[in-house]
Design a protein around this motif. Structure first.
Motif, mmCIF file in Angstrom:
data_model
loop_
_atom_site.group_PDB
_atom_site.id
_atom_site.type_symbol
_atom_site.label_atom_id
_atom_site.label_comp_id
_atom_site.label_asym_id
_atom_site.label_seq_id
_atom_site.Cartn_x
_atom_site.Cartn_y
_atom_site.Cartn_z
ATOM 1 N N ALA A 11 0.882 -1.159 -0.079
ATOM 2 C CA ALA A 11 -0.103 -0.011 0.075
ATOM 3 C C ALA A 11 0.755 1.141 -0.183
ATOM 4 C CB ALA A 11 -0.931 0.002 1.258
ATOM 5 N N LYS A 12 1.993 1.202 0.426
ATOM 6 C CA LYS A 12 3.168 2.355 0.776
ATOM 7 C C LYS A 12 4.212 2.326 -0.564
ATOM 8 C CE LYS A 12 1.839 4.250 4.457
ATOM 9 N NZ LYS A 12 1.163 5.491 4.799
ATOM 10 N N ASN A 13 3.697 1.278 -1.473
ATOM 11 C CA ASN A 13 4.518 1.337 -2.689
ATOM 12 C C ASN A 13 6.117 1.153 -2.551
ATOM 13 O OD1 ASN A 13 2.578 1.694 -4.425
ATOM 14 N ND2 ASN A 13 2.458 3.859 -4.095
ATOM 15 N N TYR A 14 6.478 0.097 -1.287
ATOM 16 C CA TYR A 14 7.712 -0.040 -1.269
ATOM 17 C C TYR A 14 8.064 -1.228 -2.356
ATOM 18 C CZ TYR A 14 8.419 2.405 2.892
ATOM 19 O OH TYR A 14 8.509 3.358 3.792
ATOM 20 N N ILE A 15 9.134 -1.357 -2.621
ATOM 21 C CA ILE A 15 9.700 -2.525 -3.473
ATOM 22 C C ILE A 15 9.815 -3.463 -2.494
ATOM 23 C CG2 ILE A 15 11.688 -3.486 -4.992
ATOM 24 C CD1 ILE A 15 12.087 -0.483 -5.767
ATOM 25 N N VAL A 16 9.401 -4.867 -2.797
ATOM 26 C CA VAL A 16 9.920 -6.024 -1.942
ATOM 27 C C VAL A 16 10.401 -7.214 -2.648
ATOM 28 C CG1 VAL A 16 8.438 -7.649 -0.471
ATOM 29 C CG2 VAL A 16 7.405 -5.340 -0.528
ATOM 30 N N GLY A 17 11.165 -7.725 -1.756
ATOM 31 C CA GLY A 17 12.032 -8.910 -2.533
ATOM 32 C C GLY A 17 12.176 -9.930 -1.501
ATOM 33 N N ILE A 18 12.489 -11.031 -2.156
ATOM 34 C CA ILE A 18 12.780 -12.267 -1.198
ATOM 35 C C ILE A 18 14.588 -12.619 -1.637
ATOM 36 C CG2 ILE A 18 12.508 -14.787 -0.695
ATOM 37 C CD1 ILE A 18 9.570 -14.094 -1.003
ATOM 38 N N ILE A 19 15.205 -12.713 -0.701
ATOM 39 C CA ILE A 19 16.657 -13.333 -0.905
ATOM 40 C C ILE A 19 16.526 -14.388 -0.075
ATOM 41 C CG2 ILE A 19 19.080 -12.606 -0.701
ATOM 42 C CD1 ILE A 19 18.367 -9.712 -0.876
ATOM 43 N N SER A 20 16.897 -15.727 -0.830
ATOM 44 C CA SER A 20 16.805 -16.878 -0.009
ATOM 45 C C SER A 20 18.022 -17.837 -0.394
ATOM 46 C CB SER A 20 15.186 -17.624 -0.166
ATOM 47 O OG SER A 20 15.495 -18.677 0.420
#
Length: 251
Positions: A135-144
């Motif tokens: 909703a706040k337009n952050y870029i979201v990623g997963i590093i695994s």
């Protein structure tokens, strides 16, 4: 256009634009619970252990896992080396639960455990956190470090609409805490290291790996098992993440 949160680090104002997450034990866990699988397997060998004891054992064993994996990635080990590794891993789990077994018995117990079918389930706090970040337009990623293709897992868990991308050790041929895997995520996100927060449950691979890349590390400690770690920000739930980013303290 992505929004960002303006925070001050060492007297310099920066803008957080991206939030990256570890996957296993940060966003998702195995179901059935690994503690229950361990208890059932041990019972077949006449060994009685408690859920709390096994939980304590996994804290020790996962630290061993991450240190060893950074020394020589499991994906590069032979089948006999992997067998030895997981025998030792199981031995540490049981030692943490107050049970001493030799390596051969530990190997047999782990073999039984590894035959148990498992799937991933999200922690209850995940979607609430991701919805607010979206909703706040952050870029979201997963590093695994997970050695699996994540597309089907992401779809099954309903994460695709919340996560911009996922980078795994299988994708880049490097395991956390290697800077290679973090750099790949930064490249995909288009942000600089100081504009990214990274959240994970392991100190060595997650906190130190992110910190060495000049990212902002956060340790998630759901069971408060890392009271000895005092040099990084810690949270108990992912519901704390949005507020933490919005109100990050000056340092």
């Amino acid at each position: 256009m992505y929004c960002g949160t303006r925070i001050r680090i060492g007297g310099t104002f920066i803008v957080v634009k991206a939030v990256f997450f570890d996957f296993y034990n940060t966003l998702a866990y195995f179901w059935p619970l690994v503690e229950d699988i361990q208890i059932s397997a041990c019972d077949k060998f006449g060994i009685k252990v408690s859920k709390d004891g096994i939980g304590n054992g996994y804290v020790l064993a996962d630290t061993f896992f991450n240190l060893e994996n950074s020394r020589l990635a499991l994906s590069r080990r032979s089948s006999s080396e992997l067998s030895d590794f997981f025998a030792r891993y199981e031995q540490i789990i049981l030692r943490g639960a107050g049970v001493g077994v030799d390596l051969e018995k530990a190997r047999s117990i782990w073999k039984l455990i590894s035959m148990n079918p498992k799937r991933f389930k999200l922690f209850d706090d995940v979607l609430t956190c991701l919805e607010e970040l979206k909703a706040k337009n952050y870029i979201v990623g997963i590093i695994s470090n997970i050695n699996l293709k994540m597309n089907s897992i992401m779809k099954e868990l309903g994460l695709q609409s919340y996560v911009n991308f996922c980078v795994t050790s299988q994708d880049v041929g490097a395991e956390k805490p290697s800077p290679v895997i973090f750099a790949a995520a930064l490249k995909l996100s288009g942000v600089t290291p100081v504009q990214a927060v990274y959240i994970g449950d392991q100190y060595h691979s997650d906190v130190e790996g992110a910190r060495n890349m000049n990212m902002l590390p956060v340790l998630i400690d759901r069971q408060e098992q890392h009271s000895d770690i005092v040099d990084c920000t810690k949270i108990k739930s992912l519901t704390e993440v949005p507020g933490l980013i919005y109100k990050w303290p000056c340092s």
